[in-house]
Design a protein around this motif. Structure first.
Motif, PDB file in Angstrom:
ATOM      1  N   PRO A 103     -42.648 -26.955  90.679  1.00 26.83           N
ATOM      2  CA  PRO A 103     -41.492 -27.713  90.180  1.00 26.83           C
ATOM      3  C   PRO A 103     -41.769 -29.213  90.214  1.00 26.83           C
ATOM      4  O   PRO A 103     -42.411 -29.726  91.127  1.00 26.83           O
ATOM      5  N   CYS A 104     -41.280 -29.903  89.199  1.00 27.63           N
ATOM      6  CA  CYS A 104     -41.470 -31.350  89.110  1.00 27.63           C
ATOM      7  C   CYS A 104     -40.739 -32.051  90.261  1.00 27.63           C
ATOM      8  O   CYS A 104     -39.631 -31.639  90.647  1.00 27.63           O
ATOM      9  N   LEU A 105     -41.346 -33.091  90.813  1.00 29.22           N
ATOM     10  CA  LEU A 105     -40.693 -33.844  91.886  1.00 29.22           C
ATOM     11  C   LEU A 105     -39.398 -34.484  91.414  1.00 29.22           C
ATOM     12  O   LEU A 105     -38.503 -34.754  92.222  1.00 29.22           O
ATOM     13  N   VAL A 106     -39.308 -34.746  90.115  1.00 23.27           N
ATOM     14  CA  VAL A 106     -38.102 -35.367  89.557  1.00 23.27           C
ATOM     15  C   VAL A 106     -37.391 -34.346  88.671  1.00 23.27           C
ATOM     16  O   VAL A 106     -37.896 -34.001  87.601  1.00 23.27           O
ATOM     17  N   PRO A 107     -36.231 -33.850  89.069  1.00 25.38           N
ATOM     18  CA  PRO A 107     -35.505 -32.888  88.230  1.00 25.38           C
ATOM     19  C   PRO A 107     -35.010 -33.544  86.940  1.00 25.38           C
ATOM     20  O   PRO A 107     -34.921 -34.769  86.845  1.00 25.38           O
ATOM     21  N   GLU A 108     -34.688 -32.697  85.961  1.00 25.77           N
ATOM     22  CA  GLU A 108     -34.314 -33.206  84.635  1.00 25.77           C
ATOM     23  C   GLU A 108     -33.147 -34.187  84.704  1.00 25.77           C
ATOM     24  O   GLU A 108     -33.107 -35.179  83.968  1.00 25.77           O
ATOM     25  N   ALA A 109     -32.187 -33.948  85.587  1.00 22.83           N
ATOM     26  CA  ALA A 109     -31.003 -34.805  85.660  1.00 22.83           C
ATOM     27  C   ALA A 109     -31.324 -36.215  86.143  1.00 22.83           C
ATOM     28  O   ALA A 109     -30.498 -37.123  85.998  1.00 22.83           O
ATOM     29  N   LEU A 110     -32.514 -36.395  86.723  1.00 28.58           N
ATOM     30  CA  LEU A 110     -32.885 -37.712  87.257  1.00 28.58           C
ATOM     31  C   LEU A 110     -33.966 -38.389  86.415  1.00 28.58           C
ATOM     32  O   LEU A 110     -34.648 -39.297  86.905  1.00 28.58           O
ATOM     33  N   ARG A 111     -34.118 -37.967  85.171  1.00 29.81           N
ATOM     34  CA  ARG A 111     -35.063 -38.629  84.264  1.00 29.81           C
ATOM     35  C   ARG A 111     -34.270 -39.422  83.240  1.00 29.81           C
ATOM     36  O   ARG A 111     -33.402 -38.859  82.554  1.00 29.81           O
ATOM     37  N   PHE A 112     -34.579 -40.705  83.134  1.00 30.15           N
ATOM     38  CA  PHE A 112     -33.777 -41.601  82.305  1.00 30.15           C
ATOM     39  C   PHE A 112     -34.656 -42.356  81.314  1.00 30.15           C
ATOM     40  O   PHE A 112     -35.789 -42.743  81.633  1.00 30.15           O
ATOM     41  N   GLY A 113     -34.119 -42.565  80.110  1.00 29.43           N
ATOM     42  CA  GLY A 113     -34.810 -43.338  79.089  1.00 29.43           C
ATOM     43  C   GLY A 113     -34.114 -44.670  78.863  1.00 29.43           C
ATOM     44  O   GLY A 113     -32.885 -44.765  78.935  1.00 29.43           O
ATOM     45  N   VAL A 114     -34.888 -45.710  78.581  1.00 24.91           N
ATOM     46  CA  VAL A 114     -34.333 -47.048  78.346  1.00 24.91           C
ATOM     47  C   VAL A 114     -34.868 -47.597  77.028  1.00 24.91           C
ATOM     48  O   VAL A 114     -35.942 -47.190  76.561  1.00 24.91           O
ATOM     49  N   PRO A 115     -34.143 -48.518  76.417  1.00 22.15           N
ATOM     50  CA  PRO A 115     -34.639 -49.163  75.200  1.00 22.15           C
ATOM     51  C   PRO A 115     -35.857 -50.027  75.504  1.00 22.15           C
ATOM     52  O   PRO A 115     -36.230 -50.237  76.665  1.00 22.15           O
ATOM     53  N   GLY A 116     -36.463 -50.563  74.438  1.00 24.45           N
ATOM     54  CA  GLY A 116     -37.624 -51.428  74.600  1.00 24.45           C
ATOM     55  C   GLY A 116     -38.904 -50.676  74.336  1.00 24.45           C
ATOM     56  O   GLY A 116     -39.015 -49.477  74.645  1.00 24.45           O
ATOM     57  N   ARG A 117     -39.861 -51.365  73.740  1.00 19.22           N
ATOM     58  CA  ARG A 117     -41.130 -50.707  73.407  1.00 19.22           C
ATOM     59  C   ARG A 117     -42.236 -51.748  73.254  1.00 19.22           C
ATOM     60  O   ARG A 117     -42.044 -52.788  72.623  1.00 19.22           O
ATOM     61  N   VAL A 118     -43.387 -51.466  73.844  1.00 25.26           N
ATOM     62  CA  VAL A 118     -44.582 -52.306  73.740  1.00 25.26           C
ATOM     63  C   VAL A 118     -45.653 -51.506  73.015  1.00 25.26           C
ATOM     64  O   VAL A 118     -45.812 -50.302  73.267  1.00 25.26           O
ATOM     65  N   SER A 119     -46.388 -52.154  72.117  1.00 23.35           N
ATOM     66  CA  SER A 119     -47.419 -51.458  71.350  1.00 23.35           C
ATOM     67  C   SER A 119     -48.688 -51.297  72.160  1.00 23.35           C
ATOM     68  O   SER A 119     -48.843 -51.878  73.245  1.00 23.35           O
ATOM     69  N   ALA A 120     -49.636 -50.515  71.622  1.00 16.97           N
ATOM     70  CA  ALA A 120     -50.924 -50.298  72.279  1.00 16.97           C
ATOM     71  C   ALA A 120     -51.750 -51.568  72.345  1.00 16.97           C
ATOM     72  O   ALA A 120     -52.755 -51.628  73.063  1.00 16.97           O
ATOM     73  N   GLN A 121     -51.326 -52.597  71.585  1.00 12.90           N
ATOM     74  CA  GLN A 121     -52.018 -53.887  71.616  1.00 12.90           C
ATOM     75  C   GLN A 121     -51.296 -54.891  72.521  1.00 12.90           C
ATOM     76  O   GLN A 121     -51.707 -56.050  72.615  1.00 12.90           O
ATOM     77  N   GLY A 122     -50.224 -54.449  73.180  1.00  8.12           N
ATOM     78  CA  GLY A 122     -49.507 -55.323  74.095  1.00  8.12           C
ATOM     79  C   GLY A 122     -48.467 -56.199  73.430  1.00  8.12           C
ATOM     80  O   GLY A 122     -47.993 -57.167  74.037  1.00  8.12           O
ATOM     81  N   LYS A 123     -48.054 -55.872  72.206  1.00 11.78           N
ATOM     82  CA  LYS A 123     -47.034 -56.650  71.503  1.00 11.78           C
ATOM     83  C   LYS A 123     -45.673 -55.973  71.667  1.00 11.78           C
ATOM     84  O   LYS A 123     -45.564 -54.748  71.661  1.00 11.78           O
ATOM     85  N   VAL A 124     -44.624 -56.792  71.786  1.00 12.50           N
ATOM     86  CA  VAL A 124     -43.274 -56.263  71.945  1.00 12.50           C
ATOM     87  C   VAL A 124     -42.756 -55.807  70.585  1.00 12.50           C
ATOM     88  O   VAL A 124     -42.567 -56.616  69.671  1.00 12.50           O
ATOM     89  N   LEU A 125     -42.533 -54.513  70.442  1.00 10.14           N
ATOM     90  CA  LEU A 125     -41.982 -53.962  69.203  1.00 10.14           C
ATOM     91  C   LEU A 125     -40.459 -53.916  69.257  1.00 10.14           C
ATOM     92  O   LEU A 125     -39.791 -54.050  68.230  1.00 10.14           O
ATOM     93  N   GLU A 126     -39.926 -53.696  70.432  1.00 13.32           N
ATOM     94  CA  GLU A 126     -38.477 -53.683  70.643  1.00 13.32           C
ATOM     95  C   GLU A 126     -38.203 -54.271  72.012  1.00 13.32           C
ATOM     96  O   GLU A 126     -38.794 -53.842  73.016  1.00 13.32           O
ATOM     97  N   ASP A 127     -37.328 -55.250  72.084  1.00 11.85           N
ATOM     98  CA  ASP A 127     -37.097 -55.942  73.345  1.00 11.85           C
ATOM     99  C   ASP A 127     -36.135 -55.149  74.239  1.00 11.85           C
ATOM    100  O   ASP A 127     -35.344 -54.326  73.753  1.00 11.85           O
ATOM    101  N   LEU A 128     -36.240 -55.399  75.542  1.00 14.15           N
ATOM    102  CA  LEU A 128     -35.314 -54.869  76.533  1.00 14.15           C
ATOM    103  C   LEU A 128     -34.544 -56.051  77.110  1.00 14.15           C
ATOM    104  O   LEU A 128     -35.146 -56.960  77.691  1.00 14.15           O
ATOM    105  N   THR A 129     -33.231 -56.066  76.933  1.00 12.01           N
ATOM    106  CA  THR A 129     -32.435 -57.205  77.388  1.00 12.01           C
ATOM    107  C   THR A 129     -32.022 -57.027  78.848  1.00 12.01           C
ATOM    108  O   THR A 129     -31.964 -55.898  79.357  1.00 12.01           O
ATOM    109  N   PRO A 130     -31.691 -58.117  79.543  1.00  8.30           N
ATOM    110  CA  PRO A 130     -31.204 -58.008  80.927  1.00  8.30           C
ATOM    111  C   PRO A 130     -29.963 -57.124  81.037  1.00  8.30           C
ATOM    112  O   PRO A 130     -29.807 -56.400  82.024  1.00  8.30           O
ATOM    113  N   GLU A 131     -29.092 -57.172  80.036  1.00  9.40           N
ATOM    114  CA  GLU A 131     -27.887 -56.347  80.074  1.00  9.40           C
ATOM    115  C   GLU A 131     -28.246 -54.864  80.012  1.00  9.40           C
ATOM    116  O   GLU A 131     -27.676 -54.034  80.735  1.00  9.40           O
TER     117      GLU A 131
END
Length: 658
Positions: A103-131
């Protein structure tokens, strides 16, 4: 004031201190409910004020194996929340249709996704805001998690989003582990798994090391052994406890390398048999390192000494399987209730078998500091024998034989299966139970010499005194040989080295004591695996040669990719010196002879002389059958074997193998 080494095992806690007059040692039962209690009690019993304490611990290991870590959340990019559960398609048991992943150490209910994305070249494709980071942190905090592992795509190239999340999660009251801090390398699953393992054990280690630091005698500084065989400050170990997974066993291998080199043994197989498990490692003049292991079903990708472990120790429980065959381990009696001869439990163990066969002395166990109850054993072995269709003696010898077979298989994994002949190596035996089985094990493997160092039952604690301060740093760069020449490659180390020097200065390592070792993970373009190569004058040529040695071919015309830069930083420490005796005496003094007692060998009663190791001198020769008793262990020299004490106090046994 002196330097003190401490090793906490599943059964015993070992403490050793080197002073000008020699070693002070304390060995006492561990306290599994709170391991710090035994450590602090042992330090108090030592009777000296330590200048610093160097500690190897199994707390992080046990938290993972027993699933007793923190309630951990996983935070990844939206759409990638289940990476930690999906893992890779590799199957450890390919043909077992009923095989299931742990069994995974982290159950499904405790896995969370957030906005924001960085490319394989290290460029910001989508920003993550403080809010957005704050909102995500509140959601995680409301889930009931107390620790969080943050692993975002390509964060090793641009870690700003992870740091923003980390700050928000910390303000929400969670312990936080960031993948860009724990493992700044590519391969998202391994990076995520290592970060999750760190987050899972961090609160446990924080509480444990915090209690130890707060109660250190006279406020002595505390350092912790890492899996890589190097020490780090307790504060660093609290931040990155995943690097201490093989903390205790690593100490023994470090000590073995130091003792072996001093005694003239460059090629060694280490055999560490404790109360709960047996750890083996192979070294050919240097520590054998691995970059990844699996713990609790997760890959842990940190540098570590290559150690193979089996669940066979002095406290391993004997039982019968459904077909009536004798089994030993992996279950252990532990420190409480312990083997049946400790007077509490009813389960028979390897220690009980050795005592029943006359290979342990109840009067001299732990130097006479711990009572044993041999009168409990005859009835228990009689019952085990009847159930297996054996006599009591045959049952006891069977327990020993089954345990030794498991340990033999473990040594073959690190030697024969990797192209090494065990006959080319000496077996260096330590651990509280190792000396009782080392010669029999060596004979099974064709090994001619067994080395039993001084204080074998406290050898992992001794290893803390021979370890350097070590930090391992890595950075994925993906540099190709058709675009990056050797001089540019060397320049890539610059920023990483600046980070290394700053970190080692924070550890209190002076520049004059700092040694940096550069390494490259390299592969041919299109390959999915890398080979570690030391950074030499021409690393590309070195890679071609190494690839041919490992895989049988090379392709000098193919583009070579440098995937990851690695730096091992070593702060050289002051170590206890090895002093060789100048006078050798073959005859054993009467003061070292404890008298002859019966023991069982191949179902027959024979007489064996007992010796007190404290009174043995350099050059003393002992002919088997014989037993050598000391505070932390007993060494068995079986019939047709002969032992000699070398100039450093090691017992070197000729096994009789041709």
């Amino acid at each position: 004031m002196a330097v003190v080494g401490v090793d906490t095992g599943g059964t015993f806690t070992d403490i050793i201190c080197r002073r000008d007059e020699g070693f002070l040692v304390v060995k006492l039962p561990s306290t599994p409910d709170n391991p710090a209690r035994a450590v602090l009690a042992g330090l108090a019993r030592l009777g000296v004020l330590p200048r610093k304490v160097l500690h190897g611990s199994t707390v992080a290991t046990n938290a993972l194996l027993e699933r007793k870590g923190a309630v951990t959340a996983y935070v990844g990019n939206a759409g990638f929340e289940d990476v930690i559960a999906i893992g890779r398609q590799n199957r450890s048991e390919l043909y077992d249709l009923s095989s299931r992943k742990e069994p995974c150490l982290v159950p499904e209910a405790l896995r969370f996704g957030v906005p924001g994305r960085v490319s394989a070249q290290g460029k910001v494709l989508e920003d993550l805001t403080p809010e957005q980071a704050w909102q995500a942190a509140q959601t995680v905090a409301d889930s009931g998690a107390t620790s969080a592992a943050v692993c975002l795509l390509f964060s090793f190239l641009k870690p700003e989003h992870e740091r923003l999340l980390g700050q928000a999660l910390a303000e929400a009251g969670l312990a936080v582990s960031l993948s860009s801090d724990i493992l700044a390398e590519f391969r998202e699953y391994e990076r995520a798994a290592t970060t999750v393992a760190n987050a899972y054990v961090a609160p446990v280690m924080e509480a444990y090391l915090g209690e130890l630091e707060a109660n250190m005698p006279d406020g002595a500084p505390l350092s912790v052994m890492q899996s890589s065989g190097g020490l780090s400050a307790a504060a660093q170990a609290r931040r990155e406890p995943v690097r201490t997974i093989l903390s205790g066993p690593a100490g023994g291998v470090v000590a073995a390398l130091a003792v072996g080199k001093a005694a003239g043994f460059e090629q060694l197989i280490t055999f560490d048999m404790g109360g709960t498990s047996t750890d083996v490692s192979l070294m050919d003049g240097m520590l054998s390192m691995a970059m990844e292991t699996r713990i609790a079903g997760l890959p842990v990708k940190t540098p570590m000494i290559d150690i193979h472990t089996v669940g066979a120790g002095g406290g391993s429980l004997a039982s019968l399987d459904a077909g009536g065959a004798l089994l030993v381990g992996p279950q252990s009696a532990g420190a409480d209730p312990g083997p049946a001869c400790y007077g509490k439990g009813e389960g028979l163990t390897v220690t009980d078998a050795n005592l029943f066969l006359g290979r342990l002395s109840p009067e001299r166990f732990l130097g006479g500091g711990m009572a044993l109850y041999p009168e409990r054993l005859p009835a228990l072995f009689e019952a085990l024998g009847q159930a297996a269709g054996l006599s009591a003696v045959e049952a006891a010898e069977g327990v020993v034989a089954v345990a030794e077979a498991a340990m033999e298989r473990a040594i073959r994994v690190i030697s024969v299966e990797r192209g090494h002949d065990p006959a080319d190596f000496a077996l260096l035996s330590f651990g509280g139970a190792g000396g009782l089985h080392a010669v029999s094990l060596a004979r099974l493997l064709g090994v001619r010499k067994v080395v039993v160092p001084r204080h074998p039952g406290l050898f992992s604690a001794l290893g803390m005194l021979y370890a350097d301060v070590v930090r391992d740093f890595s950075e994925t760069v993906m540099a190709a040989s058709d675009k990056t020449d050797i001089f540019e490659l060397a320049g890539l180390f610059g920023p990483l080295e600046d980070k290394v020097r700053e970190a080692m200065a924070a550890e209190g390592v002076p520049a004059a004591k700092l040694v940096l070792e550069r390494q490259l993970d390299m592969r041919y373009r299109g390959q999915s695996h890398e080979i570690p190569i030391r950074f030499v004058a021409d690393p590309y040529t070195a890679f071609h040669s190494r690839h041919e040695a490992v895989f049988g071919f090379k392709n000098p015309r193919e583009v070579v990719e440098v995937v990851t830069l690695r730096i091992r930083a070593r702060g050289i420490t002051e170590k206890p010196p090895f002093v060789e005796a100048g006078h050798f005496v073959a005859a054993v003094a009467d003061a070292a002879k404890l008298g002859e007692k019966p023991l069982v060998w191949k179902t027959r009663d024979i007489g064996a002389m007992w010796y007190d190791r404290e009174h043995l001198q350099a050059g003393n020769r002992i002919t088997g059958p014989a037993l050598v008793a000391e505070t932390s262990a007993t060494t068995f020299v079986p019939p047709k074997a002969e032992a000699v004490v070398d100039g450093f106090g090691n017992i070197v046994i000729e096994t009789g193998v041709e």
